[in-house]
Design a protein around this motif. Structure first.
Motif, short mmCIF file in Angstrom:
data_model
loop_
_atom_site.label_atom_id
_atom_site.label_comp_id
_atom_site.label_asym_id
_atom_site.label_seq_id
_atom_site.Cartn_x
_atom_site.Cartn_y
_atom_site.Cartn_z
N GLN A 1 0.88 -1.16 0.00
CA GLN A 1 0.00 0.00 0.00
C GLN A 1 0.92 1.21 0.00
O GLN A 1 1.48 1.58 1.04
N ARG A 2 1.14 1.78 -1.17
CA ARG A 2 2.12 2.87 -1.28
C ARG A 2 1.79 4.01 -0.31
O ARG A 2 0.67 4.48 -0.24
N GLY A 3 2.81 4.40 0.45
CA GLY A 3 2.66 5.48 1.40
C GLY A 3 2.28 5.04 2.80
O GLY A 3 2.24 5.86 3.71
N SER A 4 2.02 3.74 3.00
CA SER A 4 1.61 3.27 4.32
C SER A 4 2.78 2.66 5.09
O SER A 4 3.54 1.85 4.54
N PRO A 5 2.96 3.04 6.37
CA PRO A 5 4.01 2.42 7.17
C PRO A 5 3.71 0.96 7.48
O PRO A 5 4.55 0.23 8.00
N GLU A 6 2.48 0.52 7.18
CA GLU A 6 2.10 -0.88 7.35
C GLU A 6 2.56 -1.73 6.17
O GLU A 6 2.37 -2.95 6.16
N SER B 1 -3.27 5.29 7.40
CA SER B 1 -1.92 5.66 7.83
C SER B 1 -1.10 6.29 6.70
O SER B 1 -0.01 6.82 6.93
N VAL B 2 -1.61 6.23 5.46
CA VAL B 2 -0.95 6.92 4.36
C VAL B 2 -1.10 8.44 4.53
O VAL B 2 -0.16 9.20 4.30
N TYR B 3 -2.28 8.87 4.98
CA TYR B 3 -2.62 10.29 5.00
C TYR B 3 -2.68 10.90 6.40
O TYR B 3 -2.67 12.13 6.53
N LEU B 4 -2.76 10.08 7.44
CA LEU B 4 -2.86 10.58 8.81
C LEU B 4 -1.62 10.20 9.60
O LEU B 4 -0.90 9.27 9.26
N ARG B 5 -1.36 10.93 10.69
CA ARG B 5 -0.15 10.71 11.49
C ARG B 5 -0.47 10.60 12.97
O ARG B 5 -1.47 11.15 13.44
N GLN B 6 0.40 9.90 13.70
CA GLN B 6 0.37 9.89 15.16
C GLN B 6 1.80 10.06 15.63
O GLN B 6 2.60 9.12 15.57
N GLU C 1 3.73 2.96 14.31
CA GLU C 1 2.68 2.61 13.36
C GLU C 1 2.35 3.77 12.44
O GLU C 1 1.49 3.65 11.56
N SER C 2 3.03 4.88 12.64
CA SER C 2 2.81 6.08 11.83
C SER C 2 4.12 6.54 11.22
O SER C 2 5.20 6.33 11.78
N LYS C 3 4.02 7.17 10.07
CA LYS C 3 5.20 7.81 9.49
C LYS C 3 5.51 9.08 10.28
O LYS C 3 4.66 9.57 11.02
N PRO C 4 6.72 9.63 10.13
CA PRO C 4 7.00 10.93 10.76
C PRO C 4 5.97 11.95 10.31
O PRO C 4 5.49 11.91 9.17
N VAL C 5 5.64 12.86 11.19
CA VAL C 5 4.58 13.83 10.91
C VAL C 5 4.83 14.59 9.61
O VAL C 5 3.91 14.85 8.83
N GLY C 6 6.08 14.92 9.35
CA GLY C 6 6.40 15.72 8.16
C GLY C 6 6.67 14.90 6.92
O GLY C 6 6.98 15.48 5.87
N ASP D 1 8.44 4.07 6.28
CA ASP D 1 9.25 5.08 6.95
C ASP D 1 8.53 5.45 8.24
O ASP D 1 7.57 6.20 8.22
N THR D 2 8.97 4.88 9.37
CA THR D 2 8.25 5.07 10.63
C THR D 2 8.91 6.09 11.50
O THR D 2 10.10 6.37 11.38
N GLY D 3 8.16 6.65 12.45
CA GLY D 3 8.72 7.62 13.36
C GLY D 3 7.65 8.27 14.18
O GLY D 3 7.91 9.18 14.91
#
Length: 224
Positions: free
Chosen positions: A83-88, A199-204, A209-214, A222-224
């Motif tokens: 799933q392109r863009g998903s940290p999963e 998780s592609v478009y939202l952050r925690q 389980e989330s990519k870096p906010v930026g 790419d997790t952070g």
């Protein structure tokens, strides 16, 4: 002790949550069971007797098997699907089982690698699939437990209604069994699919389980 609690905090926290909710389910289930007993003209049973009933067993087992099925399918699906863009998800460049170098196997194993990785042969082959195998076994065992407990609960209702009980193969092919099973499966598939896409478009912030906010939406793995 403090270091042990810190290093194992996630497992301990969810272990305690599991036990707490299991006890809560047992208490609520016991009360609901006795309420239905009274309505049907039956007698109440004790809490400990309720824990040995097929009614309680099937409610627990049917949830367990759906959870293990979710992880079993996700483990294998994420080997080949992305799933392109998903940290999963893995990145598009690593689709498949990957090379020995990427997996630190064979001549790329290190001194810190697990013994069965360094051993080679069948042990490495088994260990490299051990997570999926274990999830598959746990799913199968909980599915069997659900079907046996569900059969007992179903036949108890059949006898109460003065109708003939059914065999295990008949129950596994019945609407009652698949209604119980599929209502759990669909919720698991919805939850894990939603997580992969959202998780592609939202952050925690701070969650693995989330990519870096930026991070850009299109960045994958790419997790952070």
């Amino acid at each position: 002790m403090k270091r042990f609690l810190r290093d194992n905090g996630l497992g301990i926290a969810f272990g305690l949550l599991f036990l707490g909710t299991l006890v809560g389910q047992a208490v609520a289930g016991h009360a609901d069971f006795n309420n239905r007993q009274i309505v049907d003209g039956g007698s109440e049973i004790s809490f400990w007797s309720f824990l040995t009933t097929s009614e309680f067993a099937v409610d627990v087992a049917e949830n367990w098997q759906s959870e293990y099925l979710q992880f079993l399918l996700y483990i294998f699906a994420t080997v080949w699907l992305i799933q392109r863009g998903s940290p999963e998800s893995k990145s598009p460049e690593t689709i498949g089982v990957e090379t020995d170098e990427q997996q630190q196997m064979g001549r790329y194993a290190t001194e810190d690698s697990p013994k069965w990785v360094r051993a080679g042969g069948w042990r490495t082959a088994v260990f490299s699939r051990s997570l999926g195998i274990t999830m598959g076994v746990l799913f199968l065992l909980s599915w069997i437990a659900q079907s046996i407990a569900g059969l007992a609960a179903y036949n108890s209702e059949q006898l109460a209604q003065l109708t003939d009980p059914v065999t295990w193969p008949q129950y596994v092919g019945s609407a009652d069994f698949w209604n119980r099973t599929l209502q759990n499966w669909q919720s698991e598939f919805l939850a894990i699919g939603s997580m992969a896409v959202l998780s592609v478009y939202l952050r925690q912030r701070g969650s693995p389980e989330s990519k870096p906010v930026g991070a850009a939406h299109a960045v994958t793995e790419d997790t952070g």
